[in-house]
Motif scaffolding. Sequence first.
Motif, PDB file in Angstrom:
ATOM      1  N   LEU A 173      19.002   8.857 -29.017  1.00 14.48           N
ATOM      2  CA  LEU A 173      19.214   7.429 -28.779  1.00 14.48           C
ATOM      3  C   LEU A 173      20.632   7.013 -29.169  1.00 14.48           C
ATOM      4  O   LEU A 173      21.317   6.291 -28.427  1.00 14.48           O
ATOM      5  CB  LEU A 173      18.210   6.605 -29.587  1.00 14.48           C
ATOM      6  N   ARG A 177      23.653   5.897 -26.595  1.00 10.56           N
ATOM      7  CA  ARG A 177      24.269   4.578 -26.734  1.00 10.56           C
ATOM      8  C   ARG A 177      25.793   4.704 -26.866  1.00 10.56           C
ATOM      9  O   ARG A 177      26.543   3.919 -26.277  1.00 10.56           O
ATOM     10  CB  ARG A 177      23.674   3.861 -27.948  1.00 10.56           C
ATOM     11  N   GLN A 260      13.758  -4.670 -40.674  1.00  8.48           N
ATOM     12  CA  GLN A 260      14.772  -5.346 -39.862  1.00  8.48           C
ATOM     13  C   GLN A 260      15.258  -6.630 -40.519  1.00  8.48           C
ATOM     14  O   GLN A 260      16.460  -6.913 -40.562  1.00  8.48           O
ATOM     15  CB  GLN A 260      14.194  -5.647 -38.479  1.00  8.48           C
ATOM     16  N   TYR A 444      23.866   1.066 -32.642  1.00  5.33           N
ATOM     17  CA  TYR A 444      22.705   0.889 -33.503  1.00  5.33           C
ATOM     18  C   TYR A 444      23.137   0.747 -34.959  1.00  5.33           C
ATOM     19  O   TYR A 444      24.061   1.432 -35.411  1.00  5.33           O
ATOM     20  CB  TYR A 444      21.761   2.093 -33.403  1.00  5.33           C
ATOM     21  N   SER A 448      18.220  -1.982 -36.089  1.00  4.60           N
ATOM     22  CA  SER A 448      18.021  -1.991 -34.634  1.00  4.60           C
ATOM     23  C   SER A 448      17.486  -0.647 -34.141  1.00  4.60           C
ATOM     24  O   SER A 448      16.754  -0.585 -33.147  1.00  4.60           O
ATOM     25  CB  SER A 448      19.321  -2.349 -33.911  1.00  4.60           C
ATOM     26  N   LEU A 449      17.819   0.444 -34.840  1.00  7.67           N
ATOM     27  CA  LEU A 449      17.246   1.743 -34.470  1.00  7.67           C
ATOM     28  C   LEU A 449      15.745   1.755 -34.744  1.00  7.67           C
ATOM     29  O   LEU A 449      14.956   2.238 -33.928  1.00  7.67           O
ATOM     30  CB  LEU A 449      17.940   2.869 -35.239  1.00  7.67           C
ATOM     31  N   ARG A 451      13.807  -0.862 -34.752  1.00  3.12           N
ATOM     32  CA  ARG A 451      13.182  -1.719 -33.746  1.00  3.12           C
ATOM     33  C   ARG A 451      13.000  -0.968 -32.426  1.00  3.12           C
ATOM     34  O   ARG A 451      11.943  -1.056 -31.786  1.00  3.12           O
ATOM     35  CB  ARG A 451      14.028  -2.978 -33.532  1.00  3.12           C
ATOM     36  N   THR A 452      14.012  -0.214 -32.020  1.00  5.70           N
ATOM     37  CA  THR A 452      13.931   0.528 -30.758  1.00  5.70           C
ATOM     38  C   THR A 452      12.880   1.625 -30.838  1.00  5.70           C
ATOM     39  O   THR A 452      12.085   1.808 -29.901  1.00  5.70           O
ATOM     40  CB  THR A 452      15.304   1.140 -30.416  1.00  5.70           C
ATOM     41  N   GLU A 455       9.514  -0.052 -30.592  1.00  4.42           N
ATOM     42  CA  GLU A 455       9.231  -0.552 -29.249  1.00  4.42           C
ATOM     43  C   GLU A 455       8.867   0.579 -28.293  1.00  4.42           C
ATOM     44  O   GLU A 455       8.045   0.410 -27.392  1.00  4.42           O
ATOM     45  CB  GLU A 455      10.447  -1.320 -28.714  1.00  4.42           C
ATOM     46  N   MET A 456       9.476   1.753 -28.509  1.00  3.36           N
ATOM     47  CA  MET A 456       9.219   2.895 -27.628  1.00  3.36           C
ATOM     48  C   MET A 456       7.997   3.696 -28.068  1.00  3.36           C
ATOM     49  O   MET A 456       7.613   4.662 -27.406  1.00  3.36           O
ATOM     50  CB  MET A 456      10.451   3.801 -27.578  1.00  3.36           C
ATOM     51  N   TYR A 464      10.084   6.104 -40.405  1.00  5.63           N
ATOM     52  CA  TYR A 464      11.399   5.602 -40.041  1.00  5.63           C
ATOM     53  C   TYR A 464      12.453   5.839 -41.122  1.00  5.63           C
ATOM     54  O   TYR A 464      13.556   6.313 -40.842  1.00  5.63           O
ATOM     55  CB  TYR A 464      11.324   4.109 -39.698  1.00  5.63           C
ATOM     56  N   TYR A 538      11.504  10.576 -24.234  1.00  5.99           N
ATOM     57  CA  TYR A 538      11.024   9.424 -24.997  1.00  5.99           C
ATOM     58  C   TYR A 538       9.530   9.186 -24.767  1.00  5.99           C
ATOM     59  O   TYR A 538       8.782   8.925 -25.707  1.00  5.99           O
ATOM     60  CB  TYR A 538      11.822   8.171 -24.618  1.00  5.99           C
TER      61      TYR A 538
END
Length: 812
Positions: A173, A177, A260, A444, A448-449, A451-452, A455-456, A464, A538
């Motif tokens: 990721l 980016r 976050q 990132y 934000s990493l 969060r991504t 979300e995925m 994490y 992913y």
Amino acid sequence: MTNLVIVESPAKAKTIEKYLGKGFTVRSSYGHIRDIQKKGMGIDIPNGFAPQYEISPDKKKTVSELKKLAKTAETVWLATDEDREGEAIAWHLAEALNLNVAETKRIVFHEITQTAIQKAIAEPRTVDMDLVDAQQARRILDRIVGFELSPVLWKKIRTGLSAGRVQSVAVRLIVEREREIDAFESEYVFRLQGKLGLLDTQQNTVGEVDVKRNAAFDTEEEAESFLKMLSQGQLSVASLEEKPAKKSPKPPFTTSTLQQEAASKLGFSVKQTMSVAQRLYESGKITYMRTDSLNLSEEALASASKVIASQYGDAFVHTRRYKTKKADAQEAHEAIRPTDFSVSEVSGERNEQRLYQLIWRRAIASQMADARLKRTTVEIAISNMPAEKLVAKGEVIEFEGFLKVYQLDADNEEGMLPPMTIGQALSLGALVVRQSYSRAPARYNEASLVRTLEEMGIGRPSTYAPTIDTIQARGYVVKEDREGQPRNYRQLELTADGIDAETLTEMAGSEKNKLFPTDIAGIVTDFLVKHFGDVLDYQFTAHVEDEFDEIAQGKESWQQMLQNFYQQFHPRVEAAEDVSREEAGQSRALGNDPTTGKPMFVKIGRFGPYVQLGDGENDEKPTFASLVTGQKMDTIKLEEALELFKLPRVVGEAPEGFSASAIDGTVFSVEKGQEIIAKQGPFGPYLEYGPKKYAPIKGFDPLAITLEESMALIEAKIVAEAEKIVRVFEGTDVVILKGRWGPYITDVTTKKNAKIAKTEDPQKLTLEECQKRLDEAPEPKKRGRAAAKKTTAKKAPAKKVATKKAPAAKKS
């Protein structure tokens, strides 16, 4: 002893023992007590992926003590955490302590309060083997991926690298980016905003209005033409629209949203957030902090409503029951909340206080009424441009609601507007058109990493923090601040005297606490995507997480899930053995040197990326040059690589001498006429200003740094060296120096160092005290090639064993 309760944390043990009282002894396992054995893979793949467990060496004493206590207890209660890891620890404890898993009492609680503990004791269950199987499947799959992939990376790219199911996807990721940012081409437009004066019927200014033009101008000429027309027209209020609006609170925190928000509002890293939250949980102040559930218990809802009504009034109460998107949310019962809503602040360490208050505010706000607002939109007509409008927006809070305790991000909030009427005239104020550049995708940061990944559907709350730690520790990612670069922009300002146009400068692209991929991250990512695309896909990674959830619910066999994965994965590992190092991304041809005709390559080495001129044929030795800061293997071009061979580069001669004296009389200096040379070393560019005299080049390009800039860096280095000597004991080798962490004692001959406490004054230390500390200090570690050879010679047999063991330790 009647009852033995085993928990994970010693801090938790003290709190729980206090609540249970007599007849209960509470002890800690200090986390996991068993793991897959280190020798070899530790998994019997042909025999249904059976893991071979061993008690961790540092836990043998703990297990021995727990065994003794368990033998004398009438009842053993396994009270480890309520997530999958906790369930697995409970099972391992039962196995290691020779307890009957089917009969041993298992209790869980999501908060450490007397009510919760007593309720758990009253409602015990047994170890949930479906949850254990899910954790076991995750651990085995990650061991297989790490054990089989990492050696491939060692052979094809570089020793010491690692791969992991979640770890490598997170790196991918960040790498992708970065490449988006590299490929991004910034465009610009011109945007108008500023102030207008609000006039009364006598043409007196009675207020100011912030306005903007919604559409941007493509060129400076368009913007200038608009301003000229605007200066000749009449302005008036064309329309005025007022609408009621509301803002609703966000749900209480889950693990990822807490990470976050703590990053954005408190500046915490993900690891720091989890560490502080762990202490708050263990001291009984918040509920369990590893969860992706948004649910609050009925008891919690009632408690929150009572506190809100008491502190703010009944009008502020609005009970909400949030639904978690994921039906099987982390096996947890509740979102993160205070155990006692009536406690808005806690004592203790400052960061604990800050994080607790963030949790309390978010949880209490989630049960409060919406904020009610009145939003006003005003369109301003321009008499000589009927098709054009300027716009003003504002809002007024009519009822604070949850905003009383928890402010949302205020980036888009508008200020209040003065009272206006249709047709009311306005006068020109300070109107500015500014050249505005489009921004590349944001890099990132840790939050934000997270969060991504969430979300995925990649990873889970508990993974994490260790994942982000791992990718930095392995050298794939660096977290740092980077300065921006100066950039010119055009600005037009409409004044009473006309239009002023000027070119101004801004710093663009500055970064704070962002995650940057290293060159090796790009090489490893490309290799893994090409040869192990499924593992780094992913959707595949998210699907694996779903399969773990299926196992946890008893809907899928963990052995069959692993078998399906391994049948696809292992053949790719075998096929990768035939990949050459060049194909693996070790080397990229840049073209031929136009002067010599020799080929040029960019490669990765022990100290990072470098360019090589020549291929070593015909016994001709190639020449090498390291990449400078900001250059990347992916993007460097032949022309840029050729510039690197201009180093070393003579910048010039020192125009004036400069010196600084230390307190012992040592003089640090550069002489007038001394040649200043810019060089590139394994740790970055530097200046050489005499025999064994060096100053690092920071913030400048070694190929373009001027003599004036070089002298400033050299003088700063000379002053720093002189100031490093704090105190000298005449006639001895003992010196007190200023180091990175403060003053310390050193012997200039033996190179032994000794500490000085922060509370001590180094000027008051006697020679005898300094000598005593040096005598008691450990011998300095040997450095350099000689030390490395000596170490290698002594430990040769152990190194062979370590090579076999290493893959088993790899985790995602």
